[in-house]
Design a protein around this motif. Structure first.
Motif, PDB file in Angstrom:
ATOM      1  N   MET A   1       0.836  -1.198   0.000  1.00 41.66           N
ATOM      2  CA  MET A   1       0.000   0.000   0.000  1.00 41.66           C
ATOM      3  C   MET A   1       0.879   1.260   0.000  1.00 41.66           C
ATOM      4  O   MET A   1       1.869   1.316   0.719  1.00 41.66           O
ATOM      5  CB  MET A   1      -0.912   0.008   1.237  1.00 41.66           C
ATOM      6  CG  MET A   1      -1.944   1.131   1.226  1.00 41.66           C
ATOM      7  SD  MET A   1      -3.137   0.981   2.585  1.00 41.66           S
ATOM      8  CE  MET A   1      -2.040   1.279   3.994  1.00 41.66           C
ATOM      9  N   GLN A   2       0.512   2.245  -0.815  1.00 43.27           N
ATOM     10  CA  GLN A   2       1.304   3.474  -0.921  1.00 43.27           C
ATOM     11  C   GLN A   2       1.258   4.272   0.377  1.00 43.27           C
ATOM     12  O   GLN A   2       0.228   4.348   1.041  1.00 43.27           O
ATOM     13  CB  GLN A   2       0.771   4.334  -2.067  1.00 43.27           C
ATOM     14  CG  GLN A   2       1.636   5.556  -2.358  1.00 43.27           C
ATOM     15  CD  GLN A   2       1.165   6.276  -3.608  1.00 43.27           C
ATOM     16  OE1 GLN A   2       0.463   5.704  -4.426  1.00 43.27           O
ATOM     17  NE2 GLN A   2       1.565   7.519  -3.761  1.00 43.27           N
ATOM     18  N   GLU A   3       2.405   4.849   0.721  1.00 42.38           N
ATOM     19  CA  GLU A   3       2.469   5.669   1.929  1.00 42.38           C
ATOM     20  C   GLU A   3       1.523   6.863   1.838  1.00 42.38           C
ATOM     21  O   GLU A   3       1.332   7.450   0.775  1.00 42.38           O
ATOM     22  CB  GLU A   3       3.892   6.217   2.124  1.00 42.38           C
ATOM     23  CG  GLU A   3       4.906   5.231   2.601  1.00 42.38           C
ATOM     24  CD  GLU A   3       6.276   5.885   2.717  1.00 42.38           C
ATOM     25  OE1 GLU A   3       6.762   6.033   3.839  1.00 42.38           O
ATOM     26  OE2 GLU A   3       6.842   6.238   1.657  1.00 42.38           O
ATOM     27  N   LYS A   4       0.962   7.219   2.965  1.00 46.32           N
ATOM     28  CA  LYS A   4       0.142   8.418   3.090  1.00 46.32           C
ATOM     29  C   LYS A   4       1.051   9.502   3.677  1.00 46.32           C
ATOM     30  O   LYS A   4       1.273   9.566   4.880  1.00 46.32           O
ATOM     31  CB  LYS A   4      -1.052   8.125   4.003  1.00 46.32           C
ATOM     32  CG  LYS A   4      -2.043   9.255   4.154  1.00 46.32           C
ATOM     33  CD  LYS A   4      -3.161   8.817   5.103  1.00 46.32           C
ATOM     34  CE  LYS A   4      -4.098   9.956   5.442  1.00 46.32           C
ATOM     35  NZ  LYS A   4      -5.115   9.544   6.454  1.00 46.32           N
ATOM     36  N   ILE A   5       1.622  10.326   2.800  1.00 41.13           N
ATOM     37  CA  ILE A   5       2.656  11.289   3.198  1.00 41.13           C
ATOM     38  C   ILE A   5       2.050  12.674   3.386  1.00 41.13           C
ATOM     39  O   ILE A   5       1.220  13.117   2.590  1.00 41.13           O
ATOM     40  CB  ILE A   5       3.775  11.346   2.137  1.00 41.13           C
ATOM     41  CG1 ILE A   5       4.492  10.001   2.049  1.00 41.13           C
ATOM     42  CG2 ILE A   5       4.765  12.465   2.450  1.00 41.13           C
ATOM     43  CD1 ILE A   5       5.481   9.910   0.893  1.00 41.13           C
ATOM     44  N   ILE A   6       2.485  13.356   4.436  1.00 43.54           N
ATOM     45  CA  ILE A   6       2.135  14.761   4.620  1.00 43.54           C
ATOM     46  C   ILE A   6       3.420  15.562   4.810  1.00 43.54           C
ATOM     47  O   ILE A   6       4.341  15.127   5.507  1.00 43.54           O
ATOM     48  CB  ILE A   6       1.169  14.977   5.807  1.00 43.54           C
ATOM     49  CG1 ILE A   6       0.646  16.421   5.812  1.00 43.54           C
ATOM     50  CG2 ILE A   6       1.809  14.599   7.139  1.00 43.54           C
ATOM     51  CD1 ILE A   6      -0.555  16.627   6.718  1.00 43.54           C
ATOM     52  N   ILE A   7       3.489  16.707   4.153  1.00 43.06           N
ATOM     53  CA  ILE A   7       4.643  17.589   4.257  1.00 43.06           C
ATOM     54  C   ILE A   7       4.306  18.691   5.261  1.00 43.06           C
ATOM     55  O   ILE A   7       3.261  19.346   5.157  1.00 43.06           O
ATOM     56  CB  ILE A   7       5.006  18.216   2.898  1.00 43.06           C
ATOM     57  CG1 ILE A   7       5.141  17.127   1.821  1.00 43.06           C
ATOM     58  CG2 ILE A   7       6.283  19.040   3.021  1.00 43.06           C
ATOM     59  CD1 ILE A   7       6.185  16.081   2.090  1.00 43.06           C
ATOM     60  N   THR A   8       5.190  18.898   6.224  1.00 44.71           N
ATOM     61  CA  THR A   8       4.976  19.911   7.251  1.00 44.71           C
ATOM     62  C   THR A   8       6.228  20.775   7.363  1.00 44.71           C
ATOM     63  O   THR A   8       7.310  20.410   6.904  1.00 44.71           O
ATOM     64  CB  THR A   8       4.673  19.270   8.620  1.00 44.71           C
ATOM     65  OG1 THR A   8       5.862  18.613   9.126  1.00 44.71           O
ATOM     66  CG2 THR A   8       3.552  18.250   8.519  1.00 44.71           C
ATOM     67  N   SER A   9       6.058  21.935   7.978  1.00 40.91           N
ATOM     68  CA  SER A   9       7.234  22.775   8.239  1.00 40.91           C
ATOM     69  C   SER A   9       6.953  23.708   9.396  1.00 40.91           C
ATOM     70  O   SER A   9       5.795  23.931   9.781  1.00 40.91           O
ATOM     71  CB  SER A   9       7.629  23.585   6.996  1.00 40.91           C
ATOM     72  OG  SER A   9       6.894  24.775   6.896  1.00 40.91           O
ATOM     73  N   ASP A  10       8.022  24.269   9.955  1.00 40.37           N
ATOM     74  CA  ASP A  10       7.818  25.357  10.900  1.00 40.37           C
ATOM     75  C   ASP A  10       7.419  26.601  10.108  1.00 40.37           C
ATOM     76  O   ASP A  10       7.431  26.604   8.869  1.00 40.37           O
ATOM     77  CB  ASP A  10       9.043  25.575  11.803  1.00 40.37           C
ATOM     78  CG  ASP A  10      10.290  26.037  11.071  1.00 40.37           C
ATOM     79  OD1 ASP A  10      10.170  26.711  10.030  1.00 40.37           O
ATOM     80  OD2 ASP A  10      11.412  25.739  11.557  1.00 40.37           O
ATOM     81  N   SER A  11       7.052  27.665  10.812  1.00 35.37           N
ATOM     82  CA  SER A  11       6.444  28.813  10.144  1.00 35.37           C
ATOM     83  C   SER A  11       7.437  29.708   9.424  1.00 35.37           C
ATOM     84  O   SER A  11       7.041  30.703   8.806  1.00 35.37           O
ATOM     85  CB  SER A  11       5.656  29.650  11.154  1.00 35.37           C
ATOM     86  OG  SER A  11       6.491  30.095  12.213  1.00 35.37           O
ATOM     87  N   THR A  12       8.715  29.364   9.449  1.00 38.88           N
ATOM     88  CA  THR A  12       9.720  30.234   8.826  1.00 38.88           C
ATOM     89  C   THR A  12       9.804  30.081   7.317  1.00 38.88           C
ATOM     90  O   THR A  12      10.538  30.833   6.665  1.00 38.88           O
ATOM     91  CB  THR A  12      11.121  29.962   9.410  1.00 38.88           C
ATOM     92  OG1 THR A  12      11.522  28.630   9.058  1.00 38.88           O
ATOM     93  CG2 THR A  12      11.127  30.123  10.930  1.00 38.88           C
ATOM     94  N   THR A  13       9.074  29.138   6.726  1.00 40.09           N
ATOM     95  CA  THR A  13       9.207  28.922   5.285  1.00 40.09           C
ATOM     96  C   THR A  13       8.418  29.936   4.451  1.00 40.09           C
ATOM     97  O   THR A  13       8.589  29.978   3.227  1.00 40.09           O
ATOM     98  CB  THR A  13       8.794  27.491   4.890  1.00 40.09           C
ATOM     99  OG1 THR A  13       7.532  27.185   5.489  1.00 40.09           O
ATOM    100  CG2 THR A  13       9.828  26.480   5.350  1.00 40.09           C
ATOM    101  N   ASP A  14       7.561  30.732   5.085  1.00 43.34           N
ATOM    102  CA  ASP A  14       6.974  31.935   4.461  1.00 43.34           C
ATOM    103  C   ASP A  14       6.288  31.678   3.127  1.00 43.34           C
ATOM    104  O   ASP A  14       6.354  32.508   2.213  1.00 43.34           O
ATOM    105  CB  ASP A  14       8.057  33.009   4.276  1.00 43.34           C
ATOM    106  CG  ASP A  14       8.588  33.548   5.587  1.00 43.34           C
ATOM    107  OD1 ASP A  14       7.925  33.366   6.619  1.00 43.34           O
ATOM    108  OD2 ASP A  14       9.676  34.160   5.583  1.00 43.34           O
ATOM    109  N   LEU A  15       5.583  30.567   3.000  1.00 41.78           N
ATOM    110  CA  LEU A  15       4.974  30.219   1.717  1.00 41.78           C
ATOM    111  C   LEU A  15       3.720  31.031   1.407  1.00 41.78           C
ATOM    112  O   LEU A  15       3.359  31.190   0.237  1.00 41.78           O
ATOM    113  CB  LEU A  15       4.633  28.726   1.682  1.00 41.78           C
ATOM    114  CG  LEU A  15       5.824  27.784   1.526  1.00 41.78           C
ATOM    115  CD1 LEU A  15       5.388  26.333   1.716  1.00 41.78           C
ATOM    116  CD2 LEU A  15       6.473  27.965   0.162  1.00 41.78           C
ATOM    117  N   GLY A  16       3.056  31.519   2.412  1.00 45.87           N
ATOM    118  CA  GLY A  16       1.818  32.259   2.185  1.00 45.87           C
ATOM    119  C   GLY A  16       0.621  31.328   2.082  1.00 45.87           C
ATOM    120  O   GLY A  16       0.750  30.131   1.796  1.00 45.87           O
ATOM    121  N   GLU A  17      -0.559  31.872   2.311  1.00 48.77           N
ATOM    122  CA  GLU A  17      -1.776  31.068   2.401  1.00 48.77           C
ATOM    123  C   GLU A  17      -2.080  30.304   1.106  1.00 48.77           C
ATOM    124  O   GLU A  17      -2.510  29.149   1.147  1.00 48.77           O
ATOM    125  CB  GLU A  17      -2.961  31.956   2.766  1.00 48.77           C
ATOM    126  CG  GLU A  17      -2.889  32.530   4.175  1.00 48.77           C
ATOM    127  CD  GLU A  17      -4.104  33.381   4.511  1.00 48.77           C
ATOM    128  OE1 GLU A  17      -5.003  33.491   3.657  1.00 48.77           O
ATOM    129  OE2 GLU A  17      -4.139  33.932   5.626  1.00 48.77           O
TER     130      GLU A  17
END
Length: 282
Positions: free
Chosen positions: A1-17
């Motif tokens: 079964m394929q992994e269920k991956i989630i990407i997370t980061s601390d708030s310093t990556t400044d990607l915007g909403e």
């Protein structure tokens, strides 16, 4: 079964909403203490609140990485939902965010921590890369390995109009700040080896300096991966940001130029009227 991956980061990556929503990134905010109150970066405090407080009180905020308890709760909730977590942090040379996350990750079998060795959207570029790899069905271990290899190819730099915040935050000597401000110098700060250093100094009006800086960084664009280029700023006028984005488009064929605003953690160290062009090198 394929992994269920989630990407997370601390708030310093400044990607915007918009980008956070587009890629489904989960953000763990750093803490920002202003006066006697502590806030969550990007949740209940904005950079303009920091600037207003400084103008009234002459006081900069204190920032703090997520603590072990917060990280355990954050990772634990995602793991309990069946996710394999890939978590990105600001450079370990600049914050304890990475080391705290690495300690918390030891409590789980499927949490991976990536030190971006960068700040702001320099780290954000790695987050987007990871998301796009996950969308292609790559395994978590391979994504982590490839993103760690990419860290040295991320170009993170920015021009500072006024060194006051860098000086007051202990990242620039009083003599250097005085000399630069008197001579109207605009230093270009680059991230290398996970640390910040001055790479060159410009002189003149901020708008003119920014165009020269972008020309110097981008060149003819041949050495840049064209998928994503960021113009990230700490409160510059919209017109200046659009001018810089158009300059990038004039110099190279780019798929997307993202204009994002730096969050509270980054803004509290560099101050208003700071702008950078960030990208991944080929």
């Amino acid at each position: 079964m394929q992994e269920k991956i989630i990407i997370t980061s601390d708030s310093t990556t400044d990607l915007g909403e918009e980008l956070i929503a587009r890629y489904g990134v989960k953000i763990l905010p750093l803490k920002v203490t202003l006066g006697e109150k502590t806030y969550a970066d990007g949740v209940d405090i904005t950079p303009d609140m920091i600037y207003d407080h400084y103008n009234k009180e002459g006081e900069l905020p204190q920032t703090a990485a997520p603590n072990l308890s917060e990280l355990l709760d954050f990772f634990g909730a995602l793991v309990n939902d069946g996710y394999t977590v890939i978590h990105f942090t600001i450079s370990a040379e600049m914050s304890s965010s990475c080391s705290n996350a690495a300690i918390a990750a030891q409590e789980f079998d499927n949490v991976h921590v990536v030190d971006t060795r960068n700040l702001s959207t320099g780290g954000g570029l790695l987050v987007i890369s990871a998301c796009e790899m996950a969308q292609k069905g790559m395994a978590a271990a391979e994504i982590v390995s490839k993103c760690r290899e990419l860290t040295d190819r991320v170009s993170t730099s920015f021009v500072v109009d006024d060194l006051t915040f860098l000086h007051k935050g202990g990242r620039c000597s009083a003599l250097a700040a005085l000399g630069a401000n008197l001579l109207k110098l605009k230093p270009c700060i680059e991230v290398s080896g996970g640390k910040m250093d001055v790479s060159r100094k410009y002189r003149g009006k901020f708008e003119k300096v920014l165009l020269q800086y972008i020309d110097d960084q981008v060149g003819d664009g041949s050495r840049i991966v064209p998928d994503h280029v960021f113009i990230t700023h700490a409160g510059c006028d919209d017109e200046i940001c659009r001018m810089c984005a158009e300059e990038v488009k004039k110099l190279m064929d780019v798929k997307e130029v993202h204009i994002t605003r730096a969050g509270c953690t980054i803004s509290s160290h560099c101050g208003r009227n700071t702008l950078g062009v960030l990208f991944i090198r080929r």
